[in-house]
Write a protein that holds these residues in place. Sequence first.
Motif, PDB file in Angstrom:
ATOM      1  N   SER A  35      11.640   0.870  18.544  1.00  0.00           N
ATOM      2  CA  SER A  35      12.408  -0.287  18.082  1.00  0.00           C
ATOM      3  C   SER A  35      13.888   0.049  18.174  1.00  0.00           C
ATOM      4  CB  SER A  35      12.035  -0.662  16.636  1.00  0.00           C
ATOM      5  OG  SER A  35      12.347   0.413  15.763  1.00  0.00           O
TER       6      SER A  35
ATOM      7  N   ASN B  90      17.884  -1.399  16.457  1.00  0.00           N
ATOM      8  CA  ASN B  90      18.531  -2.272  15.474  1.00  0.00           C
ATOM      9  C   ASN B  90      19.070  -3.551  16.102  1.00  0.00           C
ATOM     10  OD1 ASN B  90      18.076  -0.353  13.453  1.00  0.00           O
ATOM     11  ND2 ASN B  90      20.016   0.700  13.869  1.00  0.00           N
TER      12      ASN B  90
ATOM     13  N   ASN C  65      16.663  -6.810  15.828  1.00  0.00           N
ATOM     14  CA  ASN C  65      16.203  -7.308  14.533  1.00  0.00           C
ATOM     15  C   ASN C  65      15.991  -8.817  14.581  1.00  0.00           C
ATOM     16  OD1 ASN C  65      16.264  -4.770  13.379  1.00  0.00           O
ATOM     17  ND2 ASN C  65      18.358  -4.991  12.608  1.00  0.00           N
ATOM     18  N   ARG C  66      14.959  -9.252  13.875  1.00  0.00           N
ATOM     19  CA  ARG C  66      14.585 -10.671  13.803  1.00  0.00           C
ATOM     20  C   ARG C  66      14.205 -11.237  15.162  1.00  0.00           C
ATOM     21  NH1 ARG C  66      19.054 -13.232   9.555  1.00  0.00           N
ATOM     22  NH2 ARG C  66      18.624 -11.763   7.833  1.00  0.00           N
TER      23      ARG C  66
ATOM     24  N   TYR D  71      12.258  -9.169  24.381  1.00  0.00           N
ATOM     25  CA  TYR D  71      12.445  -9.692  23.026  1.00  0.00           C
ATOM     26  C   TYR D  71      12.851 -11.156  23.113  1.00  0.00           C
ATOM     27  CZ  TYR D  71      12.441  -4.828  21.471  1.00  0.00           C
ATOM     28  OH  TYR D  71      12.088  -3.523  21.218  1.00  0.00           O
TER      29      TYR D  71
ATOM     30  N   ARG E  86       7.762  -8.385  14.799  1.00  0.00           N
ATOM     31  CA  ARG E  86       8.914  -7.854  14.076  1.00  0.00           C
ATOM     32  C   ARG E  86       9.755  -6.918  14.935  1.00  0.00           C
ATOM     33  NH1 ARG E  86       7.501  -6.840   7.703  1.00  0.00           N
ATOM     34  NH2 ARG E  86       6.809  -8.979   7.252  1.00  0.00           N
ATOM     35  N   GLY E  87       9.582  -6.983  16.214  1.00  0.00           N
ATOM     36  CA  GLY E  87      10.420  -6.205  17.127  1.00  0.00           C
ATOM     37  C   GLY E  87       9.979  -4.777  17.339  1.00  0.00           C
TER      38      GLY E  87
END
Length: 595
Positions: free
Chosen positions: A216, A218, A221-222, A242, A540-541
């Motif tokens: 993952s 940062n 996110n989302r 993503y 959630r990535g």
Amino acid sequence: PDPPGQGDNMAIHFSLEGSSMHVDSDECKKYREREAKLREQEDPDIKVTTDSQTSTTSSGTSTASISTSTVDHTKNQFNFSERASQTFNNPLKSCGVHTEPPPITQYQDEVTQWKIHDSYKSDFLINRSMDKQEGARNISFEDKLATIVLAGETEDNGEGTNTIHSKDMENALKTMERLVNQNAEDEIFQDFKYFEDRADQFRHGEGTLLPLWRFSTNMANRKQVTSLCWNPRYIDMFAVGYGSYDFMRQGAGMLCCFSLKNTSYPEYVISTESGVMCLDFHPQHPSLLAVGCYDGTVLVYDISNGTNKPIYSSSLRSGKHSDPVWQVHWHDNGCISKELNFYSISTDGTVANWTMNKNELKMEPMMHLKLISPTKEDSDEPTLSGLAGGCAFDFNKKLDNLFLVGTEEGCIHECSKAYSGQYIKTFDGHHMGVHTVRWNPFHEDIFISCSADWTVKIWDHKSSQCILHFDLGNAVGDVCWSPFSSTVFAAVTTDGKVHVFDLSQNKREPLCAQKVVKRARLTNAAFNVKDFILIVGDDRGGAHSLKLSPNLRKIATAEAEVNTEEGDEEKEVDNDTIQNSKMMKLLASLGSGRS
């Protein structure tokens, strides 16, 4: 004699009792006469004369017979050595050489931080500018300082380069980052390479998944993982797309390329204006990555050039989808043209062929998916005509023109590039949208599909009914065949579970149904080509890597799957033939009506 003590240092190897006498003495003569008489008594034919007898006969008549004594010349047992062992020992000699001592000079200097920096800086500049000249390494320190001053002036003028931000420094830091990461996660790397679950020996028909890493970043996110794809050449690298499946919360997208050698940070990060919904690597050119976005745009990136800009992008002028692109796939046209091309499918009802020309990406609609609605014979209601929303498609591995299309209405259409105006066959098997449809990589007639109606179905394209049906209890996000066995596949569901099946061991239930994530939905899955690794993506990535236990990756052998006839010569059987035979045995046991 006394027993040997601790202080005895002499060892007797041979001992003989006797006496020594002079040869010319009377005692010796008497001894010889006595020995001669003993010999005559033993053998009277032999006459031995002594020295006294020879002297008397010589003084007597000449007619007397003179007999000579026969003497046996034997080896001396006590003083004898072979001639071959009588080697000559060279005398020891000593040789010495006197040399002059090397000259000694005294040198002293102080080492400071700026001198170390200046020395490294000067060496870098000298090796860069004077690598072809002889004697560049013998430049004095003063000359090096002069080059530093000149380099500083050129940098002030904008002509120099920054060492910290150079390409060599980036590669060195990337290698160092990998080493630090592998040292920090040494236990996980050891499990990835060598761990085997020994409990599989005692539980038949069951297996487990070993969680390894969660990939993952940062920056994602989302965002939800919408697609996964392994690189065909660099087997440790995979791409993650993503985006968002929530149509009311759409934003910018991103694609990241992760590597198993560095699990802490992605190797490449590329941002897109719209959410990424699908991606695919080119099988022959591993740096080319085709991307489909939510706004209908199709992009082609070259991740080797180090830029975030696509080399090709679709537009309204060259052609574009009007709805989200759900899948892209590179495919050859049989080497008709040298231009690279790939295909895409969208919910606007179009399957498009994209050709990479020199200057632009050209779109050519290959098929418009016609909507097929079931009509009743007695009803007089008019039927609506339109286009079906395409969600997934896949080309046959052995029949290039044959491909499958899954739609939002739950239908699976068998199509051909030669007949783009109509369907060859339609399979009505799902009640909701088809998320994935994939051909078996070893058998050209078998394919699998999954849907949001909680089911996974296996089909034979020569039959209109499915041959196997599995209800997983939740909406199925993705399904994929394994690259090492024709009867193994994995499916992910929205409750966070991974289901792994092996039809050769159990045709009704999965060998493993393991929950991987909590409070998250799994969306995608992909097998590694070489290692027994499965990666799954969630909403959630996160991309999770899982290692299959031995019971989940049993590979058939030639002796077990291929029976040679009597009298035939033994031939080497490749893995494709073995897996094809394995699937044929499964179909025969199911009674699918195949010959």
